[in-house]
Design a protein around this motif. Structure first.
Motif, PDB file in Angstrom:
ATOM      1  N   PHE A   1      52.116  44.565  48.457  1.00  0.00           N
ATOM      2  CA  PHE A   1      51.429  43.999  47.214  1.00  0.00           C
ATOM      3  C   PHE A   1      50.566  45.945  46.706  1.00  0.00           C
ATOM      4  O   PHE A   1      49.553  45.614  47.568  1.00  0.00           O
ATOM      5  CB  PHE A   1      51.241  43.498  46.284  1.00  0.00           C
ATOM      6  CG  PHE A   1      51.967  41.756  46.410  1.00  0.00           C
ATOM      7  CD1 PHE A   1      53.422  42.026  45.412  1.00  0.00           C
ATOM      8  CD2 PHE A   1      52.415  41.196  47.578  1.00  0.00           C
ATOM      9  CE1 PHE A   1      54.306  41.172  45.516  1.00  0.00           C
ATOM     10  CE2 PHE A   1      53.786  40.323  47.361  1.00  0.00           C
ATOM     11  CZ  PHE A   1      54.466  39.943  46.325  1.00  0.00           C
ATOM     12  N   ARG A   2      50.164  46.517  45.751  1.00  0.00           N
ATOM     13  CA  ARG A   2      49.340  47.368  44.899  1.00  0.00           C
ATOM     14  C   ARG A   2      49.578  46.347  43.450  1.00  0.00           C
ATOM     15  O   ARG A   2      49.600  46.747  42.525  1.00  0.00           O
ATOM     16  CB  ARG A   2      50.310  48.842  45.267  1.00  0.00           C
ATOM     17  CG  ARG A   2      49.041  49.981  45.273  1.00  0.00           C
ATOM     18  CD  ARG A   2      49.854  51.257  44.852  1.00  0.00           C
ATOM     19  NE  ARG A   2      49.175  51.983  45.082  1.00  0.00           N
ATOM     20  CZ  ARG A   2      48.645  53.135  44.184  1.00  0.00           C
ATOM     21  NH1 ARG A   2      49.694  52.892  43.140  1.00  0.00           N
ATOM     22  NH2 ARG A   2      47.865  54.503  44.244  1.00  0.00           N
ATOM     23  N   MET A   3      48.145  46.792  43.743  1.00  0.00           N
ATOM     24  CA  MET A   3      47.121  46.136  43.109  1.00  0.00           C
ATOM     25  C   MET A   3      46.201  46.880  42.182  1.00  0.00           C
ATOM     26  O   MET A   3      45.530  47.370  42.889  1.00  0.00           O
ATOM     27  CB  MET A   3      46.229  44.317  42.439  1.00  0.00           C
ATOM     28  CG  MET A   3      47.755  43.547  43.473  1.00  0.00           C
ATOM     29  SD  MET A   3      49.014  42.720  42.346  1.00  0.00           S
ATOM     30  CE  MET A   3      47.962  41.810  41.505  1.00  0.00           C
ATOM     31  N   GLY A   4      46.183  46.575  40.843  1.00  0.00           N
ATOM     32  CA  GLY A   4      45.034  47.046  40.375  1.00  0.00           C
ATOM     33  C   GLY A   4      44.442  46.545  39.515  1.00  0.00           C
ATOM     34  O   GLY A   4      44.867  45.978  38.478  1.00  0.00           O
ATOM     35  N   VAL A   5      43.307  46.746  38.814  1.00  0.00           N
ATOM     36  CA  VAL A   5      42.099  46.736  38.572  1.00  0.00           C
ATOM     37  C   VAL A   5      41.701  47.463  37.279  1.00  0.00           C
ATOM     38  O   VAL A   5      41.355  48.443  37.782  1.00  0.00           O
ATOM     39  CB  VAL A   5      40.752  45.885  39.001  1.00  0.00           C
ATOM     40  CG1 VAL A   5      40.276  46.612  39.555  1.00  0.00           C
ATOM     41  CG2 VAL A   5      39.767  44.595  37.744  1.00  0.00           C
TER      42      VAL A   5
END
Length: 227
Positions: free
Chosen positions: A191-195
């Protein structure tokens, strides 16, 4: 020991609802491969998570010296995080009782932190439902309570809480975590998550779980904000 019930008996308890303990150790991959009504451990995981939350809150509230709410929140998040629960599972040997599907077993599911953490919560849920809160609390007091005062390695640092505390002085700012990309096979995804801070991407993290990817993204955001 061949089953979780054997482990519980060795701790001096007499388990009553035996199927509950098998359910706690049954991963969804196993249940999906056996079309005979075998339930997976996701419902017990939900119960176990709630038991962990009330146990950790009660334990921290009564610790001396008295801690403020923000510190208690951070320590609780560190203590009940995925990496810590997975390590405890390995320490207790509960992972040996896991029932996994053939594909999940071959791909290393028995050592995957997310699966081990979920099983730990499910086992606590089973102990709570069968033997009551006192038995679940005794297990957590013995094995998890020492971790509360122990120094935390980087992989269990709660960067999400730190980021929230960093920006909470400005009520106009909002923090959101978004899934940017999911790659890999369904049994071992990345998973590639961005904040995002007010729709501006401040950090990106990748991991085999969304929670860990969010922590990495938050860590990068803190580093940028501190510059």
């Amino acid at each position: 020991m061949n089953t979780l019930t054997d482990w519980v008996r060795e701790k001096g308890y007499q388990p009553q609802d035996l199927p509950l303990y098998y359910e706690a150790c049954t991963h969804s991959s196993y249940a999906n491969e056996h079309n005979n009504g075998v339930p997976d451990n996701e419902r017990l995981e939900f119960i176990g998570d709630s038991v962990l939350q009330i146990w950790s809150a009660d334990t921290l509230y009564h610790m001396k010296p008295v801690m403020h709410e923000g510190k208690m929140t951070t320590i609780r998040a560190q203590t009940v995080c995925e990496q810590t629960l997975a390590r405890l599972n390995q320490q207790l040997g509960w992972y040996n009782f896991l029932r996994l599907g053939v594909g999940e077993e071959r791909s290393g599911g028995r050592t995957r932190p997310s699966i081990l953490a979920d099983q730990f919560e499910a086992c606590i849920g089973a102990i709570y439902l069968d033997l009551g809160y006192g038995a679940a609390k005794a297990v957590l007091d013995e094995y998890m309570k020492p971790l509360i005062s122990a120094s935390k390695p980087e992989d269990v640092t709660d960067y999400k809480t730190q980021l929230q505390e960093y920006v909470q002085t400005d009520n106009r700012k909002t923090i959101q975590y978004r899934l940017l990309e999911e790659t890999g096979p369904s049994n071992a995804p990345t998973f590639r998550m961005g904040v995002f801070l007010d729709d501006i991407c401040m950090g990106i993290g990748e991991s085999s779980t969304k929670k860990r990817a969010e922590q990495k993204a938050a860590k990068e955001a803190i580093r940028k904000l501190a510059c």
